[in-house]
Design an enzyme around this catalytic site. Structure first.
Site, short mmCIF file in Angstrom:
data_model
loop_
_atom_site.label_atom_id
_atom_site.label_comp_id
_atom_site.label_asym_id
_atom_site.label_seq_id
_atom_site.Cartn_x
_atom_site.Cartn_y
_atom_site.Cartn_z
N GLY A 15 0.82 -1.22 0.00
CA GLY A 15 0.00 0.00 0.00
C GLY A 15 0.85 1.26 0.00
O GLY A 15 0.64 2.17 -0.80
N GLU A 34 10.67 3.43 6.13
CA GLU A 34 10.37 2.00 6.31
C GLU A 34 11.25 1.45 7.43
O GLU A 34 12.46 1.65 7.42
CB GLU A 34 10.61 1.25 4.98
CG GLU A 34 10.67 -0.25 5.07
CD GLU A 34 9.43 -0.92 5.68
OE1 GLU A 34 8.30 -0.56 5.29
OE2 GLU A 34 9.60 -1.79 6.55
N HIS A 47 -2.94 -12.95 -4.93
CA HIS A 47 -3.79 -12.70 -6.09
C HIS A 47 -3.68 -11.22 -6.43
O HIS A 47 -3.72 -10.39 -5.52
CB HIS A 47 -5.26 -12.93 -5.76
CG HIS A 47 -5.62 -14.33 -5.38
ND1 HIS A 47 -6.44 -15.10 -6.16
CD2 HIS A 47 -5.30 -15.06 -4.30
CE1 HIS A 47 -6.62 -16.27 -5.57
NE2 HIS A 47 -5.95 -16.27 -4.44
N TYR A 215 -2.56 -22.07 -5.70
CA TYR A 215 -2.35 -21.51 -7.05
C TYR A 215 -0.87 -21.46 -7.38
O TYR A 215 -0.01 -21.56 -6.50
CB TYR A 215 -2.99 -20.12 -7.19
CG TYR A 215 -2.68 -19.10 -6.11
CD1 TYR A 215 -1.57 -18.29 -6.20
CD2 TYR A 215 -3.54 -18.93 -5.02
CE1 TYR A 215 -1.31 -17.32 -5.23
CE2 TYR A 215 -3.28 -17.97 -4.05
CZ TYR A 215 -2.17 -17.17 -4.16
OH TYR A 215 -1.90 -16.22 -3.20
C1 LIG Z 1 -2.18 -15.29 4.96
C2 LIG Z 1 -2.46 -14.02 4.18
C3 LIG Z 1 -2.72 -14.08 2.81
C4 LIG Z 1 -3.04 -12.91 2.06
N1 LIG Z 1 -3.31 -13.00 0.72
C5 LIG Z 1 -3.66 -11.87 0.02
C6 LIG Z 1 -3.97 -11.91 -1.39
O1 LIG Z 1 -3.90 -12.97 -2.04
N2 LIG Z 1 -4.33 -10.75 -2.00
C7 LIG Z 1 -4.38 -9.54 -1.33
O2 LIG Z 1 -4.71 -8.51 -1.94
N3 LIG Z 1 -4.09 -9.49 0.00
C8 LIG Z 1 -3.73 -10.61 0.69
N4 LIG Z 1 -3.43 -10.54 2.01
C9 LIG Z 1 -3.56 -9.25 2.71
C10 LIG Z 1 -2.36 -8.40 2.56
O3 LIG Z 1 -1.19 -9.10 2.94
C11 LIG Z 1 -2.44 -7.13 3.41
O4 LIG Z 1 -3.74 -6.62 3.40
C12 LIG Z 1 -1.47 -6.10 2.81
O5 LIG Z 1 -0.16 -6.56 2.93
C13 LIG Z 1 -1.61 -4.74 3.49
O6 LIG Z 1 -0.68 -3.87 2.91
P1 LIG Z 1 -0.19 -2.60 3.70
O7 LIG Z 1 0.80 -1.92 2.81
O8 LIG Z 1 -1.35 -1.85 4.22
O9 LIG Z 1 0.54 -3.19 5.02
P2 LIG Z 1 1.82 -4.11 5.17
O10 LIG Z 1 2.00 -5.00 4.02
O11 LIG Z 1 1.72 -4.73 6.52
O12 LIG Z 1 3.03 -3.08 5.15
C14 LIG Z 1 3.32 -2.24 6.25
C15 LIG Z 1 4.77 -1.75 6.11
O13 LIG Z 1 5.00 -0.80 7.13
C16 LIG Z 1 6.22 -1.09 7.78
N5 LIG Z 1 6.10 -0.58 9.15
C17 LIG Z 1 5.31 -1.07 10.14
N6 LIG Z 1 5.45 -0.34 11.26
C18 LIG Z 1 6.36 0.63 10.97
C19 LIG Z 1 6.92 1.69 11.75
N7 LIG Z 1 6.58 1.89 13.04
N8 LIG Z 1 7.82 2.52 11.16
C20 LIG Z 1 8.16 2.34 9.84
N9 LIG Z 1 7.66 1.33 9.06
C21 LIG Z 1 6.77 0.50 9.63
C22 LIG Z 1 6.35 -2.61 7.69
O14 LIG Z 1 7.68 -3.05 7.83
C23 LIG Z 1 5.78 -2.88 6.29
O15 LIG Z 1 6.76 -2.78 5.30
C24 LIG Z 1 -3.08 -11.67 2.74
C25 LIG Z 1 -2.77 -11.61 4.12
C26 LIG Z 1 -2.46 -12.77 4.84
C27 LIG Z 1 -2.15 -12.68 6.33
#
Ligand SMILES: Cc1cc2nc3c(=O)[nH]c(=O)nc-3n(C[C@H](O)[C@H](O)[C@H](O)COP(=O)(O)OP(=O)(O)OC[C@H]3O[C@@H](n4cnc5c(N)ncnc54)[C@H](O)[C@@H]3O)c2cc1C
Length: 385
Positions: A15, A34, A47, A215
């Site tokens: 994201g 990060e 996916h 998959y």
């Molecule tokens: C088992 C499983 C399977 C999944 N399969 C899918 C799928 O097939 N398709 C799909 O769309 N979604 C899937 N998801 C969901 C998806 O993984 C998450 O919704 C997605 O990763 C969220 O993205 P994000 O960028 O919001 O957060 P995150 O991916 O959690 O990224 C957060 C980032 O912030 C950093 N961070 C955290 N705290 C701090 C801090 N204090 N200071 C600086 N940096 C920090 C972390 O290191 C990380 O890099 C799955 C989730 C799980 C658990």
């Protein structure tokens, strides 16, 4: 405030990285903080639906991801024991024609690397773990674990399910354990033997209380991934994941179809992850702070749309900041929430219920969505520009 407001993105997950890239493309002044020193190829698949591929087209990595990923013609849902087809949802060429882009499954680490590589080194600050954020009204001060501080005019909390920025907005509250865990394994595709079904490119095996989704994660179909959803009453929230084993998998999926047993037999390493959720948040932003992705609406992964919602959030936030200007951040944030909360909450609810594509249904509201062209709705509360 300076001519070009400084936008800090905290977290370079899928994201945060997508938001940062799209904001840079709109000419904004962006810096990404990060906590990790670098990223590794986590053993997991993902996916990537047409709703996300349309965003990756704008970012410039659609072709590269298309070349890397597997292109299933269908999403199958199958009965856990008999293998009977419960649903067959067309993807492949149908998705390109009807939803405007392809539907892929791919290695999550490969996808993330491709996305992060679009960001210039000059905007990336690794090893920066945010510990505290102070919105002073005219500026935001970010405090990091290494003792340093940085200032920004806007801070985007893309820092995942345990977001520090969410805590600043709404107080300390751990996410809820959803009562399910997910086993995850990536391994070389095994041979098909007598009594087994050939491996579908994308299939979810369902019983009444648990499932296994499998998959390919490469275009060559040489690596397979499975991810499960299994009810387990208790989980210590201090552990995000633990090691699992083939023995545990055999016991958990005892009596399941021979194709599922073959996947378990071929497993090299398997981990298990807690599934975490939050109820929809009462606010997505305040002052100069705004949330996206799991920081804002973490969900069970049972619709495979969690990262998709994070990336869509990033694209909508960039669109709204462009629409009204970053100097009008409160109006931009209100517009962003007005245009994201209903969809994200719907996806959270369906993910929670775990009903998505179990039987034949029309997924066009989800896959056909185009964040750049969907008409914008006004915020409910008027905010002066
Ligand atoms: C088992 C499983 C399977 C999944 N399969 C899918 C799928 O097939 N398709 C799909 O769309 N979604 C899937 N998801 C969901 C998806 O993984 C998450 O919704 C997605 O990763 C969220 O993205 P994000 O960028 O919001 O957060 P995150 O991916 O959690 O990224 C957060 C980032 O912030 C950093 N961070 C955290 N705290 C701090 C801090 N204090 N200071 C600086 N940096 C920090 C972390 O290191 C990380 O890099 C799955 C989730 C799980 C658990």
């Amino acid at each position: 405030m300076s001519q070009s407001p400084r936008i800090a993105v905290v977290g370079a997950g899928l994201g945060g990285a997508a938001a940062a890239k799209l904001l840079l493309q709109e000419g904004f002044n962006v810096r990404v903080y990060e906590q990790s020193p670098s990223f590794s190829r986590l053993g997991a698949g993902i996916h990537v639906g047409p709703n996300v591929m349309k965003i990756l087209r704008r970012i410039g990595i659609e072709d590269a991801l298309n070349a890397q990923g597997s292109h299933p013609d269908y999403w199958y849902s199958r009965h856990w024991q008999t293998g009977d087809v419960m649903a067959q949802i067309p993807l492949g060429d149908y998705a390109v024609k009807n939803y405007g882009a392809s539907y892929l499954t791919v290695h999550r680490g490969d996808f993330h690397a491709l996305l992060v590589d679009t960001l210039p080194d000059s905007v990336m600050a690794y090893n920066k773990s945010l510990t505290r954020v102070e919105d002073r009204g005219d500026v935001v001060v970010m405090h990091f674990a290494d003792g340093t501080t940085e200032e920004a005019d806007i801070v985007i909390g893309a820092d995942g399910v345990n977001s520090r920025i969410r805590e600043e907005l709404l107080g300390v509250e751990p996410p809820k354990y959803a009562g399910y865990l997910a086993h995850r394994a990536v391994f070389p595709t095994p041979a098909v033997k007598a009594g087994m079904l050939p491996f579908d490119a994308c299939v979810k095996w369902w019983s009444e209380d648990r499932h296994m989704m499998t998959y390919f994660v490469t275009g060559k179909a040489d690596e397979l991934y499975y991810v499960t959803g299994v009810p387990v009453e208790k989980w210590d929230l201090n552990d995000r994941w633990l090691e699992s084993s083939k023995e545990e998998m055999r016991a958990t999926f005892d009596g399941w179809h021979p194709t599922v047993q073959a996947l378990i037999d071929a497993t090299v390493e398997v981990t298990k992850w807690s599934l975490l959720e939050r109820d929809p948040l009462p606010l997505w932003s305040r002052g100069r702070l705004v949330l996206l992705g799991d920081a804002c609406h973490p969900m069970k992964p049972h619709m495979a749309q969690g990262a998709a919602m994070a990336i869509e959030d990033g694209a909508m936030l960039a669109r709204c900041l462009k629409e009204v200007g970053a100097h009008n951040h409160e109006l931009a944030f209100a517009l962003y929430e007005a245009n994201r909360s209903e969809r994200a909450t719907k996806v959270q609810r369906i993910s929670h219920d775990n009903t998505w594509l179990r039987t034949n249904e029309d997924p066009s509201w989800c896959f056909g969505y185009d964040v750049f062209n969907t008409p914008l709705v006004e915020p409910k509360v008027k905010i002066a520009a």
